[in-house]
Design a protein around this motif. Structure first.
Motif, mmCIF file in Angstrom:
data_model
loop_
_atom_site.group_PDB
_atom_site.id
_atom_site.type_symbol
_atom_site.label_atom_id
_atom_site.label_comp_id
_atom_site.label_asym_id
_atom_site.label_seq_id
_atom_site.Cartn_x
_atom_site.Cartn_y
_atom_site.Cartn_z
ATOM 1 N N ASP A 131 -3.706 0.701 -3.141
ATOM 2 C CA ASP A 131 -3.321 -0.700 -3.046
ATOM 3 C C ASP A 131 -2.727 -1.081 -4.389
ATOM 4 O O ASP A 131 -3.421 -1.061 -5.407
ATOM 5 C CB ASP A 131 -4.535 -1.583 -2.736
ATOM 6 C CG ASP A 131 -5.052 -1.372 -1.327
ATOM 7 O OD1 ASP A 131 -4.221 -1.127 -0.429
ATOM 8 O OD2 ASP A 131 -6.272 -1.446 -1.111
ATOM 9 N N LEU A 132 -1.453 -1.412 -4.401
ATOM 10 C CA LEU A 132 -0.782 -1.724 -5.662
ATOM 11 C C LEU A 132 -1.147 -3.121 -6.149
ATOM 12 O O LEU A 132 -1.299 -4.049 -5.360
ATOM 13 C CB LEU A 132 0.733 -1.635 -5.502
ATOM 14 C CG LEU A 132 1.308 -0.277 -5.125
ATOM 15 C CD1 LEU A 132 2.829 -0.338 -5.138
ATOM 16 C CD2 LEU A 132 0.828 0.823 -6.047
ATOM 17 N N LYS A 133 -1.269 -3.232 -7.465
ATOM 18 C CA LYS A 133 -1.432 -4.546 -8.086
ATOM 19 C C LYS A 133 -0.090 -5.270 -7.937
ATOM 20 O O LYS A 133 0.951 -4.623 -7.801
ATOM 21 C CB LYS A 133 -1.740 -4.391 -9.577
ATOM 22 C CG LYS A 133 -3.042 -3.705 -9.885
ATOM 23 C CD LYS A 133 -3.146 -3.528 -11.392
ATOM 24 C CE LYS A 133 -4.353 -2.740 -11.793
ATOM 25 N NZ LYS A 133 -4.362 -2.472 -13.249
ATOM 26 N N ALA B 12 -0.302 3.778 -10.592
ATOM 27 C CA ALA B 12 -1.273 3.395 -9.558
ATOM 28 C C ALA B 12 -2.323 4.488 -9.363
ATOM 29 O O ALA B 12 -3.512 4.197 -9.172
ATOM 30 C CB ALA B 12 -0.551 3.096 -8.248
ATOM 31 N N LEU B 13 -1.916 5.757 -9.435
ATOM 32 C CA LEU B 13 -2.878 6.859 -9.344
ATOM 33 C C LEU B 13 -3.856 6.827 -10.519
ATOM 34 O O LEU B 13 -5.062 7.035 -10.344
ATOM 35 C CB LEU B 13 -2.152 8.212 -9.311
ATOM 36 C CG LEU B 13 -1.529 8.609 -7.987
ATOM 37 C CD1 LEU B 13 -0.589 9.800 -8.173
ATOM 38 C CD2 LEU B 13 -2.604 8.923 -6.958
ATOM 39 N N ALA B 14 -3.342 6.552 -11.718
ATOM 40 C CA ALA B 14 -4.216 6.459 -12.898
ATOM 41 C C ALA B 14 -5.233 5.338 -12.717
ATOM 42 O O ALA B 14 -6.427 5.530 -12.992
ATOM 43 C CB ALA B 14 -3.383 6.223 -14.157
ATOM 44 N N VAL C 115 10.343 4.901 -9.776
ATOM 45 C CA VAL C 115 9.385 4.876 -8.660
ATOM 46 C C VAL C 115 8.225 5.820 -8.946
ATOM 47 O O VAL C 115 7.060 5.474 -8.750
ATOM 48 C CB VAL C 115 10.084 5.229 -7.334
ATOM 49 C CG1 VAL C 115 9.063 5.358 -6.206
ATOM 50 C CG2 VAL C 115 11.129 4.186 -6.980
ATOM 51 N N GLN C 116 8.525 7.025 -9.423
ATOM 52 C CA GLN C 116 7.460 7.982 -9.724
ATOM 53 C C GLN C 116 6.531 7.467 -10.818
ATOM 54 O O GLN C 116 5.316 7.695 -10.764
ATOM 55 C CB GLN C 116 8.049 9.336 -10.106
ATOM 56 C CG GLN C 116 8.639 10.054 -8.915
ATOM 57 C CD GLN C 116 9.142 11.442 -9.243
ATOM 58 O OE1 GLN C 116 8.855 12.000 -10.291
ATOM 59 N NE2 GLN C 116 9.901 12.012 -8.329
ATOM 60 N N ALA C 117 7.065 6.733 -11.795
ATOM 61 C CA ALA C 117 6.226 6.165 -12.860
ATOM 62 C C ALA C 117 5.268 5.121 -12.293
ATOM 63 O O ALA C 117 4.090 5.071 -12.682
ATOM 64 C CB ALA C 117 7.101 5.548 -13.952
ATOM 65 N N VAL C 118 5.731 4.296 -11.366
ATOM 66 C CA VAL C 118 4.865 3.280 -10.749
ATOM 67 C C VAL C 118 3.760 3.953 -9.937
ATOM 68 O O VAL C 118 2.587 3.575 -10.027
ATOM 69 C CB VAL C 118 5.680 2.311 -9.858
ATOM 70 C CG1 VAL C 118 4.758 1.395 -9.064
ATOM 71 C CG2 VAL C 118 6.644 1.497 -10.694
ATOM 72 N N ARG D 101 0.852 -1.189 0.000
ATOM 73 C CA ARG D 101 0.000 0.000 0.000
ATOM 74 C C ARG D 101 0.884 1.234 0.000
ATOM 75 O O ARG D 101 1.864 1.308 0.734
ATOM 76 C CB ARG D 101 -0.895 -0.026 1.228
ATOM 77 C CG ARG D 101 -1.787 1.183 1.345
ATOM 78 C CD ARG D 101 -2.797 0.951 2.405
ATOM 79 N NE ARG D 101 -4.002 0.594 1.694
ATOM 80 C CZ ARG D 101 -5.206 0.758 2.181
ATOM 81 N NH1 ARG D 101 -5.383 1.181 3.387
ATOM 82 N NH2 ARG D 101 -6.257 0.463 1.458
ATOM 83 N N VAL D 102 0.533 2.186 -0.846
ATOM 84 C CA VAL D 102 1.284 3.436 -0.960
ATOM 85 C C VAL D 102 0.362 4.589 -0.575
ATOM 86 O O VAL D 102 -0.785 4.651 -1.021
ATOM 87 C CB VAL D 102 1.802 3.637 -2.413
ATOM 88 C CG1 VAL D 102 2.464 4.992 -2.571
ATOM 89 C CG2 VAL D 102 2.758 2.530 -2.791
ATOM 90 N N ARG D 103 0.873 5.494 0.260
ATOM 91 C CA ARG D 103 0.130 6.700 0.626
ATOM 92 C C ARG D 103 0.733 7.876 -0.118
ATOM 93 O O ARG D 103 1.944 8.096 -0.076
ATOM 94 C CB ARG D 103 0.220 6.947 2.131
ATOM 95 C CG ARG D 103 -0.761 8.039 2.588
ATOM 96 C CD ARG D 103 -0.564 8.434 4.036
ATOM 97 N NE ARG D 103 0.421 9.497 4.018
ATOM 98 C CZ ARG D 103 1.637 9.459 4.534
ATOM 99 N NH1 ARG D 103 2.069 8.445 5.136
ATOM 100 N NH2 ARG D 103 2.459 10.459 4.448
ATOM 101 N N VAL D 104 -0.099 8.610 -0.845
ATOM 102 C CA VAL D 104 0.352 9.771 -1.613
ATOM 103 C C VAL D 104 -0.350 11.000 -1.055
ATOM 104 O O VAL D 104 -1.580 11.106 -1.120
ATOM 105 C CB VAL D 104 0.009 9.616 -3.124
ATOM 106 C CG1 VAL D 104 0.539 10.808 -3.901
ATOM 107 C CG2 VAL D 104 0.556 8.318 -3.676
ATOM 108 N N ASP D 105 0.424 11.920 -0.483
ATOM 109 C CA ASP D 105 -0.143 13.163 0.054
ATOM 110 C C ASP D 105 -0.378 14.157 -1.069
ATOM 111 O O ASP D 105 0.468 14.319 -1.948
ATOM 112 C CB ASP D 105 0.808 13.806 1.067
ATOM 113 C CG ASP D 105 0.861 13.052 2.378
ATOM 114 O OD1 ASP D 105 -0.102 12.344 2.690
ATOM 115 O OD2 ASP D 105 1.881 13.173 3.074
#
Length: 178
Positions: free
Chosen positions: A125-127, A150-152, A143-146, A100-104
């Motif tokens: 929640d990443l695939k 996930a945001l998309a 990392v930014q591309a991943v 799981r990634v948290r993006v502020d």
């Protein structure tokens, strides 16, 4: 604050923490990424061989962009390609949502003159393939591309759809694995 790439590597490979001291970072990077060649490392960093020697000896400390590049290179040098691939294959077998990634304050482009998405904190929640891509990442851009991918995926589940990874703005310092 440590760079996004270094934080991700530290989270995915906790036993492989990069050294904190610039002298140790410089010597590890020279040995592991440049096969002990001061000349190759100096060329890659855009500095003189003497400067690299001084970093390793501790008589000079890298500043600004050089310090950031050295920190990222030291984090990358701690994990071998083989180890990175082994962790990626392991993550591909794990169920979705294990990472799981948290993006502020993630935001996106304007739609008809107004913000399409108001900046807000988002839990992603990443695939399994996205989590594996994080393990295979070798620099900040990977990392930014991943995270953008996930945001998309997150926003494409809503009423608008059609988003791509590059459509989003986010502060790399506001991204963490949770």
């Amino acid at each position: 604050m440590a760079g996004l790439f270094r934080r991700i590597v530290g989270s995915l490979f906790p036993s492989r923490q990069a050294p904190a001291r610039p002298t140790t970072q410089a010597s590890h990077v020279r040995e592991k990424q440049y096969g002990g060649s001061t000349k190759d490392m100096a060329r890659a960093f855009g500095v003189t061989e003497r400067t690299v020697q001084r970093w390793i000896k501790g008589t000079r400390t890298p500043k600004g962009e050089d310090a950031k590049k050295l920190e990222t290179a030291a984090a990358a040098a701690q994990v071998t390609d083989k180890g990175r691939e082994r962790r990626a294959r392991q993550m591909e077998r794990e169920p979705a949502g294990t990472v799981r990634v948290r993006v502020d304050r993630a935001g996106t482009f304007g739609i008809k003159g107004s913000p399409g998405v108001r900046p807000r904190t988002i839990e992603l929640d990443l695939k399994p393939e996205q989590a594996a891509a994080l393990a295979r990442a070798t620099d900040e851009n990977d990392v930014q591309a991943v995270v953008g991918d996930a945001l998309a995926d997150y926003f494409n589940g809503g009423p608008y759809g059609g988003f791509r990874a590059g459509d989003f703005d986010f502060d790399p310092n506001g991204v963490d694995l949770s």
